[in-house]
Scaffold this motif. Structure first.
Motif, mmCIF file in Angstrom:
data_model
loop_
_atom_site.group_PDB
_atom_site.id
_atom_site.type_symbol
_atom_site.label_atom_id
_atom_site.label_comp_id
_atom_site.label_asym_id
_atom_site.label_seq_id
_atom_site.Cartn_x
_atom_site.Cartn_y
_atom_site.Cartn_z
ATOM 1 N N ALA A 82 -4.508 3.011 -9.954
ATOM 2 C CA ALA A 82 -4.704 2.233 -10.543
ATOM 3 C C ALA A 82 -4.390 2.130 -11.891
ATOM 4 C CB ALA A 82 -6.165 1.010 -10.194
ATOM 5 N N SER A 83 -4.957 2.623 -12.938
ATOM 6 C CA SER A 83 -4.554 2.704 -14.330
ATOM 7 C C SER A 83 -2.636 2.793 -14.435
ATOM 8 C CB SER A 83 -5.623 4.204 -14.819
ATOM 9 O OG SER A 83 -5.531 3.675 -16.195
ATOM 10 N N ARG A 84 -2.909 3.949 -13.969
ATOM 11 C CA ARG A 84 -1.339 4.560 -13.881
ATOM 12 C C ARG A 84 -0.543 3.241 -13.712
ATOM 13 N NH1 ARG A 84 -3.165 9.249 -11.559
ATOM 14 N NH2 ARG A 84 -1.796 8.537 -9.733
ATOM 15 N N ARG A 85 -0.505 2.862 -12.199
ATOM 16 C CA ARG A 85 0.404 1.620 -11.817
ATOM 17 C C ARG A 85 0.373 0.211 -11.988
ATOM 18 N NH1 ARG A 85 4.612 4.129 -8.773
ATOM 19 N NH2 ARG A 85 5.793 3.299 -8.007
ATOM 20 N N TRP A 86 -0.364 -0.107 -12.625
ATOM 21 C CA TRP A 86 -1.342 -1.270 -12.728
ATOM 22 C C TRP A 86 -2.252 -1.520 -13.868
ATOM 23 C CZ3 TRP A 86 -4.199 -0.721 -7.114
ATOM 24 C CH2 TRP A 86 -2.825 -0.279 -5.833
#
Length: 392
Positions: A82-86
């Motif tokens: 979630a941190s990397r993608r969004w």
């Protein structure tokens, strides 16, 4: 340490398998119908398993690691993804694991409401939004999408007001992104939803299982990340994006102001995920992004291919390009078939599609089409559909 596979360019996942190989599969998509039918219905993708997931499962089998799920690797993997993608920083401490997404949203909605109270949904929408909640003794209140498949905030407010009249509790099951049709709800829309929910005391539960499946230029906005979404819940899984329906697992995420409810649920008796499910999804979130990044351009090509095919072979039908997901939506009312289009195309074109009426109000005359297949299969299916409407 950086993932050495992060810069790897992988082959197109949708073109590695032949029709003959796909017909050897024993899952529902390929076995529900006769062998002459091209199946473009249930949410299974015609892909090989991503290598990191395959390796994780093979390692478990080889070592006899076939026990019960344990530990925090799964929730930590989703937090990292979630941190990397969004760009969304969500803590594993806000999460609890559950058997699958349907179990997750059904359980949470039953936690927040009493039997006989109402759950608001936005048809046309995923049929289990109706069936599982009705089986759990809840009533369904519809707030239909607009004609272009966007949230109708005025209709939603009316549904919230009606559902909470007389002091009743109510909840809203949001599909983000929307299935069918792949609508990507904007941050502004979701903030307006949160404001309405707060005004009427409605609790929001977002089914965000398709969150990784957004096309270039489109943005997934987690409901819990918007202003006012702190009292909501999200249910997420890697099963749709990495084709893992056969070994399910899911994660319920509570907003920052929903942690007491999440703890109450976490401490209650509920079904947890399988060990295989957590191993597979942990591998997907941690090491599956290169595979996902190879899949999305292929799905992108297929969504545009379908637009061309509909224009060429099904004049009169209306297809809206999805912003997310591989589950597209075609309005067949202009074809004047006089029957459910899915039944017509199964009989006359030997193509299996999902029936629009099963998605609730607004579904009549429509079909849902799964484009996660080889482009040649998609092309032949629509060619057959077109030919069937021009029978002499």
């Amino acid at each position: 340490m950086p993932d050495p596979a992060a810069d790897t360019v992988l082959p197109d996942p949708l073109t590695t398998l032949t029709l003959a190989q796909l017909r050897e599969r024993t899952s529902a998509k390929w076995r529900r119908y006769d062998a002459d039918v091209l199946p473009l219905w249930v949410a299974e993708m015609d892909v090989e398993l991503a290598a990191p997931i395959k390796e994780a499962l093979e390692r478990a089998v080889a070592t006899g690691d076939l026990g019960y799920a344990s530990g925090t690797a799964y929730t930590e993997a989703l937090a990292g993804f979630a941190s990397r993608r969004w760009g969304w920083d969500v803590s594993p401490g806000q999460m609890t694991t559950v058997a699958d997404v349907i179990t997750g949203y059904t359980d949470i909605l039953c936690l927040l409401t009493e039997p006989g109270e109402q759950i608001v949904v936005n048809p046309p929408v995923y049929p289990p939004f109706y069936s599982y909640l009705k089986a759990a003794g809840r009533r369904i209140a519809e707030a239909p999408l607009t004609e272009d498949l966007r949230l109708d905030l005025g209709t939603l407010e009316e549904a919230f007001a009606s559902a909470t009249a007389g002091g009743h509790s109510a909840a809203y099951l949001l599909c983000n992104p929307h299935n069918p049709g792949g609508t990507a709800h904007t941050r502004e829309e979701l903030e307006q939803v949160a404001a309405l929910a707060e005004r009427y005391g409605v609790r929001v539960v977002a089914d965000e299982i398709h969150a990784p499946l957004f096309y270039a230029g489109e943005t997934f906005v987690p409901y819990l990340s918007v202003a006012g979404g702190e009292r909501g819940f999200s249910v997420m899984a890697a099963s749709k994006a990495w084709n893992l329906a056969g070994i399910p697992a899911a994660i319920v995420i509570g907003g920052t102001k929903a942690q007491d409810d999440l703890a109450r649920y976490g401490n209650s008796a509920h079904h947890g995920p399988t060990h295989f499910g957590t191993l597979a999804q942990t591998a997907a979130y941690e090491h599956g992004e290169p595979w996902l990044d190879a899949l999305l351009p292929s799905l992108d090509r297929n969504r545009h291919l379908l637009a061309t095919l509909v224009e060429e072979h099904l004049p009169g039908a209306v297809y809206r390009l999805p912003a997310a997901t591989y589950l597209t939506w075609i309005d067949c009312r202009g074809l004047e078939l006089d029957v459910d289009p899915s039944a017509y195309f199964l009989e006359h074109a030997r193509v299996a599609l999902n029936s629009g009426p099963t998605f609730g109000t607004g579904g009549a005359g429509h079909v849902r089409v799964n484009i996660a297949t080889h482009p040649d299969i998609l092309t032949e299916a629509v060619r057959r559909m077109g030919a069937s409407t021009h029978r002499g």
